[in-house]
Design a protein around this motif. Sequence first.
Motif, PDB file in Angstrom:
ATOM      1  N   UNK A 135       0.873  -1.183   0.000  1.00  0.00           N
ATOM      2  CA  UNK A 135       0.000   0.000   0.000  1.00  0.00           C
ATOM      3  C   UNK A 135       0.898   1.217   0.000  1.00  0.00           C
ATOM      4  N   UNK A 136       0.652   2.152  -0.917  1.00  0.00           N
ATOM      5  CA  UNK A 136       1.521   3.329  -0.951  1.00  0.00           C
ATOM      6  C   UNK A 136       0.859   4.545  -1.560  1.00  0.00           C
ATOM      7  N   UNK A 137       0.946   5.674  -0.879  1.00  0.00           N
ATOM      8  CA  UNK A 137       0.641   6.959  -1.509  1.00  0.00           C
ATOM      9  C   UNK A 137       1.951   7.503  -2.071  1.00  0.00           C
ATOM     10  N   UNK A 138       1.906   8.638  -2.764  1.00  0.00           N
ATOM     11  CA  UNK A 138       3.142   9.271  -3.189  1.00  0.00           C
ATOM     12  C   UNK A 138       3.934   9.683  -1.939  1.00  0.00           C
ATOM     13  N   UNK A 139       5.267   9.633  -2.051  1.00  0.00           N
ATOM     14  CA  UNK A 139       6.126   9.825  -0.872  1.00  0.00           C
ATOM     15  C   UNK A 139       6.421  11.295  -0.589  1.00  0.00           C
ATOM     16  N   UNK A 140       5.353  12.069  -0.442  1.00  0.00           N
ATOM     17  CA  UNK A 140       5.504  13.481  -0.089  1.00  0.00           C
ATOM     18  C   UNK A 140       4.627  13.766   1.114  1.00  0.00           C
ATOM     19  N   UNK A 146       4.573  15.497  -5.556  1.00  0.00           N
ATOM     20  CA  UNK A 146       5.085  14.135  -5.525  1.00  0.00           C
ATOM     21  C   UNK A 146       6.577  14.105  -5.878  1.00  0.00           C
ATOM     22  N   UNK A 147       7.350  13.284  -5.198  1.00  0.00           N
ATOM     23  CA  UNK A 147       8.791  13.194  -5.453  1.00  0.00           C
ATOM     24  C   UNK A 147       9.125  12.272  -6.618  1.00  0.00           C
ATOM     25  N   UNK A 148      10.084  12.669  -7.439  1.00  0.00           N
ATOM     26  CA  UNK A 148      10.464  11.827  -8.577  1.00  0.00           C
ATOM     27  C   UNK A 148      11.920  11.373  -8.471  1.00  0.00           C
ATOM     28  N   UNK A 149      12.579  11.708  -7.352  1.00  0.00           N
ATOM     29  CA  UNK A 149      13.950  11.251  -7.115  1.00  0.00           C
ATOM     30  C   UNK A 149      14.105  10.927  -5.637  1.00  0.00           C
ATOM     31  N   UNK A 150      15.059  10.040  -5.335  1.00  0.00           N
ATOM     32  CA  UNK A 150      15.289   9.642  -3.945  1.00  0.00           C
ATOM     33  C   UNK A 150      15.628  10.853  -3.066  1.00  0.00           C
ATOM     34  N   UNK A 154      14.199  12.161   0.667  1.00  0.00           N
ATOM     35  CA  UNK A 154      14.976  12.364   1.897  1.00  0.00           C
ATOM     36  C   UNK A 154      14.836  13.792   2.399  1.00  0.00           C
ATOM     37  N   UNK A 155      14.730  14.764   1.473  1.00  0.00           N
ATOM     38  CA  UNK A 155      14.495  16.152   1.898  1.00  0.00           C
ATOM     39  C   UNK A 155      13.152  16.259   2.620  1.00  0.00           C
ATOM     40  N   UNK A 156      12.203  15.484   2.141  1.00  0.00           N
ATOM     41  CA  UNK A 156      10.849  15.565   2.665  1.00  0.00           C
ATOM     42  C   UNK A 156      10.744  14.922   4.057  1.00  0.00           C
TER      43      UNK A 156
END
Length: 311
Positions: A135-140, A146-150, A154-156
């Motif tokens: 299960x996953x939402x966008x990692x923001x 939405x993040x498109x790079x690792x 990590x900044x978020x």
Amino acid sequence: MQIVSGRKGIKQAADHLRSSNIVAFPTETVYGLGGMAFSDDAVAKIFEVKGRPNFNPLIIHVADFETANYLVDFCPQSLKLAEIFWPGPLTIVLKRANNSNVSLLASAGLKTTAIRMPDSQIALDLICEAGGPIAAPSANKSGRVSPTQATHVSEEFGNTIPCILDGGPCTLGLESTVIDFSGAIPTILRPGSITRQDIEKVVGEITLDTGKRPIVAPGMMVRHYAPSAKLRLNAKTKKRGEILVGFGPEAPQDSMNLSPTGNLREAAAKLFFTLRELDKRNIIEAAIMPIPETGLGVAINDRLRRASKNN
Ligand code: TXA
Ligand code: MG
């Protein structure tokens, strides 16, 4: 927080997932913040870290069609779309299958499940290595892009998540198209790189939900689950005819309790299960003890307020 990559990284990320932790991982669209889809605890962690003021249902990511077929009931049209566009940036909202063990919190208590098979070998390998759908939402964080790079991830999140699986920049950079098959007419809830025309070539005419809905809160568009029981919130004690749903150690021993230790993550994990349980037991009136309006408590209270107004 570790940033890991390669075959070894996939194994490390999968280890975290199997211990009910959450990890950020790449897909072809954007990075996701994932947890095992059947773990209420992992899903509660996702909502906690995202910092959303409400529970927006999450997409379930699968690596094979058999799993998808076990979790949702496909209709002939949606089956065709899955055959043509999976793996790929198309999320299909379908009726939750009777035997589905997906966390009720992941779908915010709905009778539907949003599901997709990502077109990223790393994401597919991670799902296989972890041994189940993610299960996953966008990692923001809530309200951010939405993040498109690792490095965006990590900044978020910094050290609030244990692990980022780095797969380089996402090839598409735009979230998946979301199409809902749970109503009378298939409806695009969120446009994406698979267009309405692409879809109509396969299934004929559909509608596009252009809604006057705020983009910042896409979860608002989703009809929410409400129990038929009447809910009275912020109740210290139960009145005659009511059942008490407790929170924390002060609740009477014999009441249902969202978290006997007063842990908000536990309460979030049990919330939808508990609301459904009220219906299963044919409860007519329930008194809910106060939940602190901090952290996950904000989303829990938002949900309870909606559920209490719906009847
Ligand atoms: O490309 C993507 O879709 C990325 C990657 C990580 O897969 N994920 C993503 O997730 O964008 P998220 O949570 O940011 O957006 C999911 C969207 C939300 O608008 C949510 O309301 C909708 O899908 N959604 C999820 N489950 C739903 C359901 N059962 N019914 C209706 N809409 C649903
Ligand atoms: Mg998002």
